[in-house]
Design a protein around this motif. Structure first.
Motif, PDB file in Angstrom:
ATOM      1  N   LYS A 124       0.968  -1.215  -0.042  1.00  0.00           N
ATOM      2  CA  LYS A 124      -0.123  -0.142   0.242  1.00  0.00           C
ATOM      3  C   LYS A 124       0.823   1.196   0.120  1.00  0.00           C
ATOM      4  O   LYS A 124       2.007   1.208   0.127  1.00  0.00           O
ATOM      5  CB  LYS A 124      -0.914  -0.061   1.407  1.00  0.00           C
ATOM      6  N   VAL A 125       0.170   2.422  -0.354  1.00  0.00           N
ATOM      7  CA  VAL A 125       0.911   3.730  -0.262  1.00  0.00           C
ATOM      8  C   VAL A 125      -0.059   4.608   0.409  1.00  0.00           C
ATOM      9  O   VAL A 125      -1.159   5.006   0.128  1.00  0.00           O
ATOM     10  CB  VAL A 125       1.227   4.264  -1.548  1.00  0.00           C
ATOM     11  N   CYS A 126       0.047   4.783   1.703  1.00  0.00           N
ATOM     12  CA  CYS A 126      -0.954   5.616   2.560  1.00  0.00           C
ATOM     13  C   CYS A 126      -0.224   6.849   3.114  1.00  0.00           C
ATOM     14  O   CYS A 126       0.908   6.968   3.382  1.00  0.00           O
ATOM     15  CB  CYS A 126      -1.124   4.868   3.784  1.00  0.00           C
ATOM     16  N   HIS A 127      -1.087   7.998   2.869  1.00  0.00           N
ATOM     17  CA  HIS A 127      -0.568   9.250   3.819  1.00  0.00           C
ATOM     18  C   HIS A 127      -1.671   9.943   4.751  1.00  0.00           C
ATOM     19  O   HIS A 127      -2.876   9.562   4.216  1.00  0.00           O
ATOM     20  CB  HIS A 127      -0.186  10.267   2.781  1.00  0.00           C
ATOM     21  N   SER A 129      -5.216   7.933   4.141  1.00  0.00           N
ATOM     22  CA  SER A 129      -5.667   7.861   2.696  1.00  0.00           C
ATOM     23  C   SER A 129      -4.922   6.934   2.104  1.00  0.00           C
ATOM     24  O   SER A 129      -3.650   7.024   1.950  1.00  0.00           O
ATOM     25  CB  SER A 129      -6.059   9.112   2.164  1.00  0.00           C
ATOM     26  N   LEU A 130      -5.593   5.928   1.239  1.00  0.00           N
ATOM     27  CA  LEU A 130      -4.860   5.268   0.279  1.00  0.00           C
ATOM     28  C   LEU A 130      -4.598   6.185  -1.110  1.00  0.00           C
ATOM     29  O   LEU A 130      -5.635   6.312  -1.402  1.00  0.00           O
ATOM     30  CB  LEU A 130      -5.525   3.791   0.022  1.00  0.00           C
ATOM     31  N   LEU A 131      -3.531   6.147  -1.533  1.00  0.00           N
ATOM     32  CA  LEU A 131      -3.170   7.037  -2.692  1.00  0.00           C
ATOM     33  C   LEU A 131      -3.734   6.458  -3.771  1.00  0.00           C
ATOM     34  O   LEU A 131      -4.343   7.193  -4.420  1.00  0.00           O
ATOM     35  CB  LEU A 131      -1.670   7.172  -2.776  1.00  0.00           C
ATOM     36  N   ASP A 132      -3.768   5.168  -4.027  1.00  0.00           N
ATOM     37  CA  ASP A 132      -4.220   4.622  -5.135  1.00  0.00           C
ATOM     38  C   ASP A 132      -5.515   4.098  -5.290  1.00  0.00           C
ATOM     39  O   ASP A 132      -6.203   3.782  -6.335  1.00  0.00           O
ATOM     40  CB  ASP A 132      -3.435   3.466  -5.488  1.00  0.00           C
ATOM     41  N   ASP A 133      -6.326   4.282  -4.176  1.00  0.00           N
ATOM     42  CA  ASP A 133      -7.915   3.980  -4.078  1.00  0.00           C
ATOM     43  C   ASP A 133      -8.393   4.393  -2.805  1.00  0.00           C
ATOM     44  O   ASP A 133      -8.494   3.794  -2.000  1.00  0.00           O
ATOM     45  CB  ASP A 133      -8.101   2.689  -4.394  1.00  0.00           C
ATOM     46  N   PRO A 134      -8.901   5.735  -2.564  1.00  0.00           N
ATOM     47  CA  PRO A 134      -9.186   6.203  -1.527  1.00  0.00           C
ATOM     48  C   PRO A 134     -10.452   5.508  -1.029  1.00  0.00           C
ATOM     49  O   PRO A 134     -10.484   5.422   0.302  1.00  0.00           O
ATOM     50  CB  PRO A 134      -9.699   7.727  -1.747  1.00  0.00           C
ATOM     51  N   PHE A 135     -11.211   4.797  -1.786  1.00  0.00           N
ATOM     52  CA  PHE A 135     -12.241   4.040  -1.390  1.00  0.00           C
ATOM     53  C   PHE A 135     -11.942   2.733  -0.617  1.00  0.00           C
ATOM     54  O   PHE A 135     -12.652   2.069   0.203  1.00  0.00           O
ATOM     55  CB  PHE A 135     -13.136   3.501  -2.766  1.00  0.00           C
ATOM     56  N   GLN A 136     -10.764   2.424  -0.748  1.00  0.00           N
ATOM     57  CA  GLN A 136     -10.149   1.129   0.004  1.00  0.00           C
ATOM     58  C   GLN A 136      -9.289   1.891   1.232  1.00  0.00           C
ATOM     59  O   GLN A 136      -8.269   1.152   1.712  1.00  0.00           O
ATOM     60  CB  GLN A 136      -9.282   0.375  -0.904  1.00  0.00           C
TER      61      GLN A 136
END
Length: 327
Positions: free
Chosen positions: A263-266, A275-282
């Motif tokens: 994951k990539v989270c900030h 928030s997940l950078l590549d898919d905020p819904f996840q």
């Protein structure tokens, strides 16, 4: 009861005019501005209008008695969904009117979509001897410091304290299926080598959680391609030393397999959530960032041994006081 009946009449009138809804959308670089003119009857219910999960930024009352609702938000807010397809990158969301509790569907839905052309020129522009490049098997990884405009490699390694350092990383896919580049872990240190007793300052940990987004103002920039990532890191000093080395573990992974260990989270301070950078819904997979994210599976460890993971060091970066002359 009277209120419910009156609201039902409003909803019926809403459906009658929805097809001609006066909604203006302006897509900016990293945000969207939406202006929505609503009828006078709906003005008292403006708090039930939403852009994704966000309420209106402003409500202006017009001389005609109508209202003008405005939504001004960045794409990291309101649960925008980001998609990358070929040379296009889009951010998608919905405007809704929700007169009833969340358990019931919205009475009105209007799609919002901002489409951008992925700056594919970045893909090749940075691939030159000025960047750090190393190969593992059939994969080639790159890592470099970019200039302030994000248009090419930085021409200096002297960084004013408090300014931002765009750290770019990429994996060349070549004949591979599409890959997602992840920064699993990054630390800052005084030296280009890490030893068992080395003192380090954590920047990214917990398998992709950007600590500096919660403790400072650092963020991940929106991707221009799944195989590349830009860490927009606010510069800092380690004690009295101005020389900093950034050590990162890069991972190339399947873009369709996102979980606590990939994951990539900030941290988004406006919403006080990860928030997940590549898919905020996840973004729920980022919830472990404040505790402990689970370890990789045995299958993942086996794949890493075949060259999908690589360690990098970037530096030295010389962090100086803002008014200090460059050396």
């Amino acid at each position: 009861m009277v209120t419910l009946v009156y609201l039902s009449v409003i909803i019926l009138a809403w459906f009658a005019t929805a097809a001609n809804a006066d909604i203006q959308v302006v897509c900016a670089n990293k945000s969207v501005s939406i202006t929505w003119e609503i009828s006078a009857d709906l003005v008292p219910y403006a708090a039930r209008l939403f852009l994704g999960s966000c309420m209106p930024s402003h409500l202006n009352l017009l001389p005609s008695g109508k209202g003008e609702v405005q939504f001004n938000y960045g794409f990291e807010n309101c649960k925008f969904k980001k998609q990358i397809k070929g040379k296009q990158m889009s951010y998608q969301n919905e405007i809704t009117f929700r007169p009833y509790p969340k358990s019931k569907p919205a009475a009105f839905v209007y799609p919002i979509k901002c489409v951008y052309r992925s700056p594919a020129n970045l893909n090749n522009q940075f691939l030159n001897p000025g960047s750090v490049s190393e190969g593992r098997g059939s994969l080639v990884f790159h890592m470099a410091l970019l200039n302030e405009q994000l248009t090419g490699l930085a021409t200096t390694n002297v960084i004013p304290l408090g300014s931002f350092m765009p750290i770019w990383a990429q994996v060349e896919q070549k004949s591979h299926q599409p890959l997602l580049l992840l920064m699993e872990e990054c630390v800052a240190a005084h030296t280009p080598q890490l030893h068992s007793g080395s003192w380090v300052y954590p920047i990214i940990n917990n398998k992709g959680c950007l600590l500096e987004s919660k403790q400072g103002n650092s963020i991940f920039l929106p991707r221009y391609h799944s195989s590349a990532l830009i860490l927009y890191l606010q510069s800092f000093r380690l004690g009295h030393e101005g020389e900093v080395y950034i050590h990162c573990k890069l991972t190339a992974w399947d873009p369709d397999v996102l979980d606590e260990s990939n994951k990539v989270c900030h941290y988004v301070k406006e919403t006080e959530r990860w928030s997940l950078l590549d898919d905020p819904f996840q973004s729920s997979i980022c919830n472990c960032c404040d505790s402990t994210c689970k370890s990789r599976s045995k299958r993942q460890a086996e794949q890493e041994s075949r060259g999908l993971r690589h360690n990098f060091v970037l530096g030295p970066l010389i962090v100086v006081e803002p008014d200090s002359p460059a050396k």
